[in-house]
Design an enzyme around this catalytic site. Structure first.
Site, PDB file in Angstrom:
ATOM      1  N   GLN A 142      -5.784  -2.839  -4.595  1.00  0.00           N
ATOM      2  CA  GLN A 142      -5.707  -3.600  -3.964  1.00  0.00           C
ATOM      3  C   GLN A 142      -6.003  -5.468  -5.017  1.00  0.00           C
ATOM      4  O   GLN A 142      -6.174  -5.987  -4.135  1.00  0.00           O
ATOM      5  CB  GLN A 142      -6.131  -3.828  -2.487  1.00  0.00           C
ATOM      6  CG  GLN A 142      -4.994  -2.687  -2.048  1.00  0.00           C
ATOM      7  CD  GLN A 142      -3.758  -3.076  -1.839  1.00  0.00           C
ATOM      8  OE1 GLN A 142      -2.924  -4.086  -1.662  1.00  0.00           O
ATOM      9  NE2 GLN A 142      -3.293  -1.245  -0.761  1.00  0.00           N
ATOM     10  N   ASP A 161     -11.555   1.406  -6.937  1.00  0.00           N
ATOM     11  CA  ASP A 161     -10.550   1.677  -6.843  1.00  0.00           C
ATOM     12  C   ASP A 161     -10.114  -0.032  -7.102  1.00  0.00           C
ATOM     13  O   ASP A 161     -10.402  -1.001  -5.904  1.00  0.00           O
ATOM     14  CB  ASP A 161     -10.159   1.893  -5.590  1.00  0.00           C
ATOM     15  CG  ASP A 161      -9.416   2.145  -4.928  1.00  0.00           C
ATOM     16  OD1 ASP A 161      -8.146   1.872  -5.532  1.00  0.00           O
ATOM     17  OD2 ASP A 161      -9.347   3.076  -3.719  1.00  0.00           O
ATOM     18  N   LYS A 178       2.363  -2.005  -7.357  1.00  0.00           N
ATOM     19  CA  LYS A 178       1.965  -2.208  -6.107  1.00  0.00           C
ATOM     20  C   LYS A 178       1.494  -3.897  -6.958  1.00  0.00           C
ATOM     21  O   LYS A 178       1.320  -4.938  -6.727  1.00  0.00           O
ATOM     22  CB  LYS A 178       0.442  -2.034  -5.326  1.00  0.00           C
ATOM     23  CG  LYS A 178       0.453  -1.166  -4.666  1.00  0.00           C
ATOM     24  CD  LYS A 178      -1.189  -0.412  -3.865  1.00  0.00           C
ATOM     25  CE  LYS A 178      -1.024   0.469  -3.361  1.00  0.00           C
ATOM     26  NZ  LYS A 178      -0.550   0.771  -1.854  1.00  0.00           N
ATOM     27  N   CYS A 216      -4.643   4.909   5.917  1.00  0.00           N
ATOM     28  CA  CYS A 216      -4.558   5.742   5.092  1.00  0.00           C
ATOM     29  C   CYS A 216      -6.130   6.127   5.007  1.00  0.00           C
ATOM     30  O   CYS A 216      -6.657   6.097   3.735  1.00  0.00           O
ATOM     31  CB  CYS A 216      -3.907   5.941   3.736  1.00  0.00           C
ATOM     32  SG  CYS A 216      -2.490   6.724   2.974  1.00  0.00           S
ATOM     33  N   HIS A 249      -9.653   3.533   0.776  1.00  0.00           N
ATOM     34  CA  HIS A 249      -8.264   4.742   1.276  1.00  0.00           C
ATOM     35  C   HIS A 249      -8.801   5.924   0.555  1.00  0.00           C
ATOM     36  O   HIS A 249      -9.451   6.279  -0.017  1.00  0.00           O
ATOM     37  CB  HIS A 249      -7.502   3.876  -0.287  1.00  0.00           C
ATOM     38  CG  HIS A 249      -6.342   4.651   0.188  1.00  0.00           C
ATOM     39  ND1 HIS A 249      -5.424   5.742  -0.559  1.00  0.00           N
ATOM     40  CD2 HIS A 249      -5.509   3.830   0.211  1.00  0.00           C
ATOM     41  CE1 HIS A 249      -4.443   5.514  -0.194  1.00  0.00           C
ATOM     42  NE2 HIS A 249      -4.183   4.736   0.404  1.00  0.00           N
TER      43      HIS A 249
HETATM   44  C1  LIG Z   1      -7.321   0.320  -1.831  1.00  0.00           C
HETATM   45  C2  LIG Z   1      -6.042   1.257  -2.718  1.00  0.00           C
HETATM   46  N1  LIG Z   1      -6.704   2.357  -3.227  1.00  0.00           N
HETATM   47  C3  LIG Z   1      -5.713   3.586  -3.709  1.00  0.00           C
HETATM   48  C4  LIG Z   1      -4.393   3.755  -3.221  1.00  0.00           C
HETATM   49  C5  LIG Z   1      -3.208   4.320  -3.536  1.00  0.00           C
HETATM   50  O1  LIG Z   1      -2.656   3.922  -4.940  1.00  0.00           O
HETATM   51  P1  LIG Z   1      -1.805   5.061  -5.076  1.00  0.00           P
HETATM   52  O2  LIG Z   1      -0.675   5.439  -3.278  1.00  0.00           O
HETATM   53  O3  LIG Z   1      -0.491   4.150  -5.713  1.00  0.00           O
HETATM   54  O4  LIG Z   1      -1.853   6.636  -5.540  1.00  0.00           O
HETATM   55  C6  LIG Z   1      -3.672   2.177  -2.543  1.00  0.00           C
HETATM   56  C7  LIG Z   1      -2.892   2.939  -1.911  1.00  0.00           C
HETATM   57  O5  LIG Z   1      -2.312   1.804  -0.619  1.00  0.00           O
HETATM   58  C8  LIG Z   1      -4.954   1.298  -1.575  1.00  0.00           C
HETATM   59  O6  LIG Z   1      -4.426   0.694  -0.455  1.00  0.00           O
END
Ligand SMILES: Cc1ncc(COP(=O)(O)O)c(C=O)c1O
Length: 412
Positions: A204, A201, A227, A366, A122
């Site tokens: 998800q 990260d 999430k 993203c 992401h």
């Molecule tokens: C794999 C992953 N990492 C990081 C994020 C970032 O999350 P946030 O927008 O809540 O900071 C997302 C958001 O969709 C994501 O899918």
């Protein structure tokens, strides 16, 4: 209880279904809906316990401090951290990843060093490292995917080396669903050099899986509350305590200092060092309630229901020859299906589906480098949660045919 009955029981907790029981929400990877218990607990905090934590000598400051610090312990237990001091409350996973970049990486990386990430990251775990690479002169390297969207051991072994200073990798892709064996990659990295800092990260991953940071042996792990059923604006950075206490603060201000003189200040240790200003206590109350809700259903049960839903959808959509599917065939995956209707723009597909009361996401999610790697600009994404049903998937699959009819694709 049968899986369908279980889902029907769970659905009673979600108010959005009362508004319009026919509306199908398949955008859970962007943000989940919130169960009534979490909403009630969040309101109850503001009704009865609201105060500014840490800095007051009265009942409301005490109650807010208690909610906040007990929440820290709850999250520490939830991911099996050694200590609550390893849990930093921030806005979201993005802020958590930026904290590592600003407070650790900018101060420790230099020309000649390497940062290793994957092509499926992401942007929050990608642009952040581009920034660090540009500022420090370090090189940004990518792990690429095989035809089934996996990172092979060969690929990993060929990219990790003694110059690698940071390995930052997703535990679950928000597009192709891949769940790499992060634990094995961390172990391999630490065998190459024990000084490599490992960042997971888990935005998800945490909503669907038990996380054990001790077992993973990662240095940092980031995730977002919204999430995983809680309100927006609350996220978590886990970091090893001894490492956190060597790092500079990220933001400066109130509540993170030890002593302040006219020309210099000293700072508290983690977690306060990284939590300048008034914090989101209501968000923590909401996150704690979300964890309680997850615990009540059971994270294994959640994973089981979502895996079954995803498998059902995957098998159906794969049979449609007018659809390109990008999600991995490996059934150990996050419950997302990224796809395109051949010859149709993903935004058109999502808009038409919305007319049939089906919410899917469209765009690059993203993950632009990943889409470029897949050879497309954008895709649609259906993402499932344990309150979705098999019937909803049937309806989604049926209406894909309507998308083609309305766009006059395939008609002579
Ligand atoms: C794999 C992953 N990492 C990081 C994020 C970032 O999350 P946030 O927008 O809540 O900071 C997302 C958001 O969709 C994501 O899918």
């Amino acid at each position: 209880m049968l899986i369908k009955e279980k889902i029907n029981e769970i659905r009673k907790d979600f108010k959005y279904l009362e508004d319009d029981p026919e509306y199908i929400y398949f955008d859970n990877a962007a943000t989940t809906q919130k169960p009534i218990q979490v909403l009630e607990d969040t309101v109850a905090y503001y009704e009865h316990q609201n105060g500014n934590p840490h800095r007051g000598a009265h009942k409301f400051a005490f109650s807010a401090t208690e909610v906040y610090e007990n929440g820290r312990k709850k999250v520490a237990d939830f991911i099996n951290a050694n200590s609550a001091n390893e849990i930093i409350f921030l806005r979201n996973a993005t802020e958590a990843l930026n904290l590592i970049a600003y407070s650790y990486a900018l101060n420790n990386l230099k020309k000649g060093d390497e940062i290793l990430i994957s092509i499926m990251e992401h942007h929050s775990n990608l642009v952040t490292w581009q920034f660090v690479a540009n500022k420090t002169g370090a090189k940004l390297n990518y792990l690429y995917l095989d035809d089934d969207m996996q990172i092979t051991d060969q690929e990993f072994d060929s990219k990790i080396n003694k110059n690698t200073k940071i390995l930052a990798i997703t535990a679950a892709s928000n597009v192709v669903g891949t769940m790499p064996n992060v634990k094995a990659f961390i172990e391999k990295a630490k065998n190459v050099s024990k000084d490599i800092i490992t960042v997971v990260d888990a935005a998800q991953y945490v909503p669907h899986h038990k996380v054990d940071v001790k077992d993973l042996n990662c240095d940092f792990l980031a995730f977002s509350g919204h999430k995983m059923l809680s309100s927006m604006g609350i996220g978590v950075l886990y970091g090893k305590e001894e490492l956190l206490n060597t790092m500079d603060p990220f933001l400066y201000g109130g509540d993170m200092i030890e002593y302040v003189r006219e020309d210099e200040s000293t700072f508290l240790n983690s977690p306060q060092r990284f939590e300048a200003g008034t914090t989101n206590v209501g968000g923590v109350a909401s996150l704690v309630s979300a964890i309680n809700y997850i615990d009540k259903i059971g994270i294994e049960e959640i994973y089981n229901i979502e895996s079954e839903l995803c498998k059902y959808a995957y098998e159906k959509i794969k049979k449609l020859d007018y659809i390109d599917v990008y999600t991995t065939s490996n059934s150990h995956r996050s419950p997302v299906i990224a796809f395109n209707v051949k010859e149709a723009h993903p935004h058109d597909v999502a808009s038409i589906l919305d007319n049939y009361k089906i919410a899917v996401r469209s765009g690059h999610h993203c993950a632009q480098p990943l889409h470029r790697y897949l050879g497309v600009n954008a895709s649609c994404r259906a993402s499932f949660a344990f309150y979705n049903t098999f019937e909803e998937i049937d309806s989604f699959i049926e209406h894909l045919e309507d998308v083609r009819r309305i766009l006059r694709i395939g008609s002579k």
